[in-house]
Structures are given as C-alpha cells and as structure tokens.
Design a protein around this motif. Sequence first.
Motif, PDB file in Angstrom:
ATOM      1  N   ASP A  94      37.827  33.278  37.822  1.00 47.86           N
ATOM      2  CA  ASP A  94      37.696  34.707  38.115  1.00 47.86           C
ATOM      3  C   ASP A  94      37.433  35.474  36.820  1.00 47.86           C
ATOM      4  N   GLU A  95      36.703  36.574  36.928  1.00 46.39           N
ATOM      5  CA  GLU A  95      36.429  37.405  35.763  1.00 46.39           C
ATOM      6  C   GLU A  95      37.623  38.306  35.433  1.00 46.39           C
ATOM      7  N   ARG A  96      37.843  38.498  34.148  1.00 46.61           N
ATOM      8  CA  ARG A  96      38.833  39.495  33.734  1.00 46.61           C
ATOM      9  C   ARG A  96      38.289  40.893  34.017  1.00 46.61           C
ATOM     10  N   THR A  97      39.145  41.743  34.506  1.00 49.32           N
ATOM     11  CA  THR A  97      38.741  43.093  34.881  1.00 49.32           C
ATOM     12  C   THR A  97      39.204  44.113  33.833  1.00 49.32           C
ATOM     13  N   THR A 128      32.637  44.289  36.412  1.00 46.04           N
ATOM     14  CA  THR A 128      32.442  43.055  35.661  1.00 46.04           C
ATOM     15  C   THR A 128      30.961  42.680  35.658  1.00 46.04           C
ATOM     16  N   LEU A 132      36.879  34.640  31.396  1.00 43.07           N
ATOM     17  CA  LEU A 132      37.145  34.103  32.722  1.00 43.07           C
ATOM     18  C   LEU A 132      38.530  33.484  32.764  1.00 43.07           C
ATOM     19  N   SER A 156      40.742  29.890  38.485  1.00 49.85           N
ATOM     20  CA  SER A 156      41.330  30.343  39.745  1.00 49.85           C
ATOM     21  C   SER A 156      42.204  29.236  40.324  1.00 49.85           C
ATOM     22  N   SER A 161      37.849  25.699  37.276  1.00 50.41           N
ATOM     23  CA  SER A 161      39.242  25.868  37.684  1.00 50.41           C
ATOM     24  C   SER A 161      40.182  25.052  36.797  1.00 50.41           C
TER      25      SER A 161
END
Length: 426
Positions: free
Chosen positions: A125-128, A144, A262, A265, A302
């Motif tokens: 997942d991308e950092r927000t 993002t 990233l 996940s 992952s």
Amino acid sequence: MTDTIITERFDLVIIGAGSAGLAAAAAAAKAGVQKILVLEKEDHPGGILLQCVHNGFGLHRYKEELTGPEYAERVLAESCHHAIDLRCGAMVLSITPEKVIRYSGEKYGYRQACAKTIICATGADERTRGAVRIPGDRPTGVMTAGLAQHYMNLDGYMVGRRVFILGSGDIGLIMSRRVALEGGQVLGVAELMPYSNGLARNIAQCLNDFGIPLYLSHTVRIIRGKDRLEQIVLSQVDGNFDFIPGTDKTFDVDTLLLSVGLIPSNRLLTDLGVRLHPKTGGPVVDETLQTSVPGVFSCGNSLHVHDLADFVSIEGETAGLAAARYLAGETGRLSDSAPLIKTEPGEGISYLLPAKLHTENAGEFLLKFRVKKPYRNVALLLKENGRLIRKVKKPYLLPAEMENLRLKREELVEPAGTLTLEIADE
C-alpha cells in the motif's frame, strides 16, 4: 432456515493475482501441485501492472522490453497453461489458524476455502499524507502517485494542470513524465533525503529529459487551499531533517502527488499471528519464504518492496516451488528448534533477507538486501559468527536498487549462529 456456507478444499491457496501470485501459481502447478486456487480482489488479474502503461518491464525475465499490461499478460498466460482456479472479484476477509480462508464477492457470495498451504502475494500500500504528517489545509488535489496513475491510465482523468510531486520514488518519477506528456506542468519533485529513491534510469528519462527540477533535502512544509489545492510551501531540511530557516519556496499548484514509499500489505497475516520484520514491514521468513506459521508463505511486495516486477515474479516462483515441496513433505516443515542461522544487517545495510536459514534445507541461499545510503567503491563483508567468509567489491550501491548475494552452503562452517552483512571502505 440457515444458509449453508460453501466450503471447498485446496492444496494451495494464493492470495493476490499480481506478478508474484500468478508466477507462484504457475511454478507450483508445474511442480505437481494439483488443486490451486488464486483469489484476487480486483475484477481482473495483473495487479498494479495494469495501470503501468510505460515500458521497462521484462528485461530480466523475458529479455525484452514490455509495458506493464504486456508483462501481466505474459505472466497470466504462463499460469493459464495449468489447471489453476483463478477467481477475480474475490475479497479475502480473514485466515484462520486452521488455514481456512474466508472470502466474498458478487459472483461467489460468502465462501470458505480450506488450504493445506497458503501463499500471501497481496502487494503493498502507498503511504498517504497522514503517514508523513504534512500540516495545513485539507483541500482536494492531494493524492498518492499510484492513485493518480490509476485515474490517468485506467479511468482517463487528468489529475491536474499545475502539479508538484513529493518523494522521488519510481511511481512519482514516472507520473511526472506522464503528466508532462498529457500537457500538464510539473513544477518540481522534492525528496527529503539528500539522494533520490528512484532508479537512475527514471531520473534521466522522467526528470532530466523533461527539464523537471529535483529538490533534494527538501519537503513540503505546509499545504494551502480552501476547496482545491492552491499552494504548497517547500523548505530545505538539514541532516536532522529539521527545516532550515529562510529556505521557503512557495508554489502555486492545483495538485500534489505523494510518492513517499510503500508499506507491505499484511493485515491478513498480522491477524493470523505471523511475525513481521521490524524494518521491511513484511513477514519474517526463512530460505523457503515460509513465515513463522508453518505452511504459510509470502512473496513479492507483501514480503518486501521490490524495484522491478521481474524480481517480484522470480520470488513468486520461489514461493510456489517451496509450497510444492512443503506439500510433498520434502522441506519447509523445520521449526526454529532445528539448527538455523539468523541473518542480521550490519554497518550500512538497511535490511537483510531471509531472516533465518536452515542450513540442511538447501545447497545455496539467495540473500537480498538494500543499503541505507549511496556508496561508491566499497566492499561487502559477509561474516559468519564474526568470521569473514566473503568479500565482494562494489563500484556503487544505491538504496533504490535491491541487491542479491548468493551463498553456498559449503561456505558456512557451522550449522547455527549469526550471519551478518556490512559495508566497508575498499
């Protein structure tokens, strides 16, 4: 009347149909695994590759240059040669300690899949904005880089006309070129570190070729805008990442894209009780990519963030073969009570995988690592219990590039202990 939950049984269940999951399925099937189920939450297989319309994929694995969708098509075709049950639009909800995977989807309703082995290939997942804590207003236009890529390449929406990008990760660099090609103006790319976190080819092709400035040791200090983003204030930082007074630069923009890293996940594995690596955020695995829960494997982003999809697929193949050997009773059932070597990153090394090696399990081990900062003309020192067993000269090492080091079992003197990798001046 109580509805009956459909329960099916499989030898192997793979979660995620991206480049890692599809490669794992093909490798496992080729190795003789009979009943394989691949679950994908999206409506189509391929994962993030489907929105990566640029080329540069496949050079290592296929010896030719492909776009993301073309690469995904190749990997999917390999898995389609085998009797693999691929179900898209299937969201995995949970995994029980008994390896029961619960999932749901419009086509399937609510179902359970009982597995003998599981491979987690759920990507990252991308950092927000919340993850990097940028203060200021909360207007639209801040997103993002991966989301912007989805909007532009799959949905056909232009994300903005005056764009700034925070973070020099590869997706951010590629999106700077994408916006420029569509007629938008990219005012710059800022990077907190004093070096870029993207591949050198992306710096050249996406920034230099389009005259887009790169601000190293800079970050966004504040965001301004009522409804839509109007301004950002960029500031330089010192060695402690504190703002340097008098370095503020104000940019009038309508869009800010975040390419700030990233995160693997792994919610499903966390709920299962799998131990996570403190640095990578992925599971702690051994040389077979098996996690701390026997029969559960991890691969791809992952497990740890890769720089190339080719390497993701190769790692998926490793996991698929390991699951096949586990099912055959050949390997993978060793516990931590068996003799093992733990790996630890030394000076200059950000992380070193796998975290542990069962020396009786293989004749050769593949070590993967990243460095903390750029290096030139240095040596890698591999040590077993403090004793130097390998010295490798390196003309350069970059944090953006994942490195590999192959280790033969005969190089190890003892069946247990600690293996460290460090950087020294040449």
